[in-house]
Motif scaffolding. Sequence first.
Motif, PDB file in Angstrom:
ATOM      1  N   ALA A  11       0.686  -1.254  -0.052  1.00  0.00           N
ATOM      2  CA  ALA A  11       0.025   0.125  -0.051  1.00  0.00           C
ATOM      3  C   ALA A  11       0.736   1.158  -0.054  1.00  0.00           C
ATOM      4  CB  ALA A  11      -0.858  -0.099   1.173  1.00  0.00           C
ATOM      5  N   HIS A 300      -8.520   4.009  -2.208  1.00  0.00           N
ATOM      6  CA  HIS A 300      -7.166   4.800  -1.850  1.00  0.00           C
ATOM      7  C   HIS A 300      -6.240   4.437  -2.637  1.00  0.00           C
ATOM      8  CE1 HIS A 300      -4.041   5.538   1.290  1.00  0.00           C
ATOM      9  NE2 HIS A 300      -3.433   4.567   0.322  1.00  0.00           N
ATOM     10  N   GLU A 301      -6.115   3.032  -3.181  1.00  0.00           N
ATOM     11  CA  GLU A 301      -5.098   2.553  -4.116  1.00  0.00           C
ATOM     12  C   GLU A 301      -5.144   3.278  -5.597  1.00  0.00           C
ATOM     13  OE1 GLU A 301      -2.749   1.306  -2.720  1.00  0.00           O
ATOM     14  OE2 GLU A 301      -3.517   0.518  -1.037  1.00  0.00           O
ATOM     15  N   HIS A 304      -3.589   6.484  -5.479  1.00  0.00           N
ATOM     16  CA  HIS A 304      -2.270   6.486  -6.026  1.00  0.00           C
ATOM     17  C   HIS A 304      -2.042   6.222  -7.676  1.00  0.00           C
ATOM     18  CE1 HIS A 304      -1.032   6.567  -1.858  1.00  0.00           C
ATOM     19  NE2 HIS A 304      -1.395   5.409  -1.747  1.00  0.00           N
ATOM     20  N   GLU A 324       0.172   9.419   0.966  1.00  0.00           N
ATOM     21  CA  GLU A 324      -0.918   8.724   1.625  1.00  0.00           C
ATOM     22  C   GLU A 324      -1.931   9.556   2.257  1.00  0.00           C
ATOM     23  OE1 GLU A 324      -0.671   5.775   1.359  1.00  0.00           O
ATOM     24  OE2 GLU A 324       1.473   5.002   0.913  1.00  0.00           O
ATOM     25  N   TYR A 379      -1.014   8.617   7.032  1.00  0.00           N
ATOM     26  CA  TYR A 379      -2.214   8.398   6.641  1.00  0.00           C
ATOM     27  C   TYR A 379      -2.883   9.113   7.241  1.00  0.00           C
ATOM     28  CZ  TYR A 379      -0.577   4.025   4.355  1.00  0.00           C
ATOM     29  OH  TYR A 379       0.487   2.995   3.634  1.00  0.00           O
TER      30      TYR A 379
HETATM   31 ZN   LIG Z   1      -1.291   4.210  -0.025  1.00  0.00          ZN
END
Ligand SMILES: [Zn+2]
Length: 479
Positions: A11, A300-301, A304, A324, A379
């Motif tokens: 992650a 979330h991913e 990115h 993050e 995060y």
């Molecule tokens: Zn992440």
Amino acid sequence: MTVIRIGFALALAMIASACDGAGGAMMDSAALIEGTGVTATVSERADGRFDVDYVFAAPQTAMIFSRSTGDYRVGAWEVAGEGARLERLNGFDTLVFDAPASQVSLVAEPRFVNPEGDYSPFVDFSDGGLALFTGQFDLMPVADADAAAALEGRLDRWRGEQPVLGVRVRSDRRMVFEGAVREGAIEDVSLGGGSFVYLGDGEIVEGRSYIGVIDRGLPDWVLASIDRDMEAIFALYETRWQRPLDERAVLYFAFGGYDNPGFSNKGGVSGSVIMLDTSGEAMREESPRLRNYLNWFFAHEVAHQFQNASGARNGDTADSWIHEGGANTMANALVAGMTEEPGAYIDTAYAQAWTNCLPALQDGPLRGAGARGYFGAYYDCGSLVSLIAAAGAPDGDIYAIWQAMQSAALDMDEPVSADLFFAAMSGLGADADLVRPLRRIVIEGVVDPAGELRAAMAMTPLSPEFDEAGQLTGFGAQN
Ligand SMILES: [Zn+2]
């Protein structure tokens, strides 16, 4: 020269993965893939195991598997023929040759393990599909068994020139690799990286920016919504970022069954691949909470993937809060909008972030918190800083901050940094009186983090609300 590039982070946005799907003439042979020092031809057998045929550019006396965490090879992988043995030596799975060898063949039985801090080598899908991580075949030369043992399991002690790894995967089953469905064989070339290849008949869902392989064994309530939810997540990001992804993201959603109690989830990202492996008894019943959780993980991913699409370089790991925290803030808003009570969802998300963040800021600045043992602060505190920054920049939102920050980074040929983040915020109309405390929280550290965060929030239209203990409970005015 020593080159060791092993991307171990789960992650994390900063994984370097140099893959190129060299198509070609050599596909049907087990020959060395051009430009590689080590080529593994991995062929699926009828019995569920794999033939792994290695060819080396130069003869070798011994080789260690650079990814040896999880101890899953010895006992499951066997050398075929004479002249070589596979042993575990002080933490490294090691091939030792009787005489210098340019090739070796093994038969590998997949073990579905979850090594700490590394990708799962094989991920099984409950519908019979399987994903394999090509990075598990990476080999690095050593002189002999003693030299392998002397490393004591530490890759940073290894010296030499790391060979480029080529992995050719052959299967009669349908494969998914690099955002496309393939037949016959694929090739992956990397240096310390690797990629997931899927083999099987899982359900394939596709959009402009993604291709997903979904385990058909997932519960009906997940299957009923996953397609729509994925489409919604990507469509929202395409709108917010004002662009599709150039390279389609590949989502693998594996299901491990209902056998274990509760709910378990392991996720990882490697380049454009997002892997989610979930299981547990709790999945039997339809649950809005679990659905939100799964959507949040993907959101979330996927954030990115869009962050990485601009070509701007990522900054220092100490400033991981930018990526993050940004991904959390984007995912929070996006998933909130997919729920029936967006306000309550946002309140819960940031109340939790507040609780989790404060201990890290009491210990020092947000920058470098991970090295002090507070990796979660990137995060949690990162999402609070991103939320405040976006709310306090009247001419933009978190996406506008990102776009301004990344175009400045590209113009100046610099990586993304805290300075560029705050400059972008200022450029979008944020008051200097708001930028200053955020900079202190991130760079210098503050004595009273709760007070500083609270004061910063008060300068924005967020209307934060707190309980008597000073804990953030939510926001009066949702934005
Ligand atoms: Zn992440």
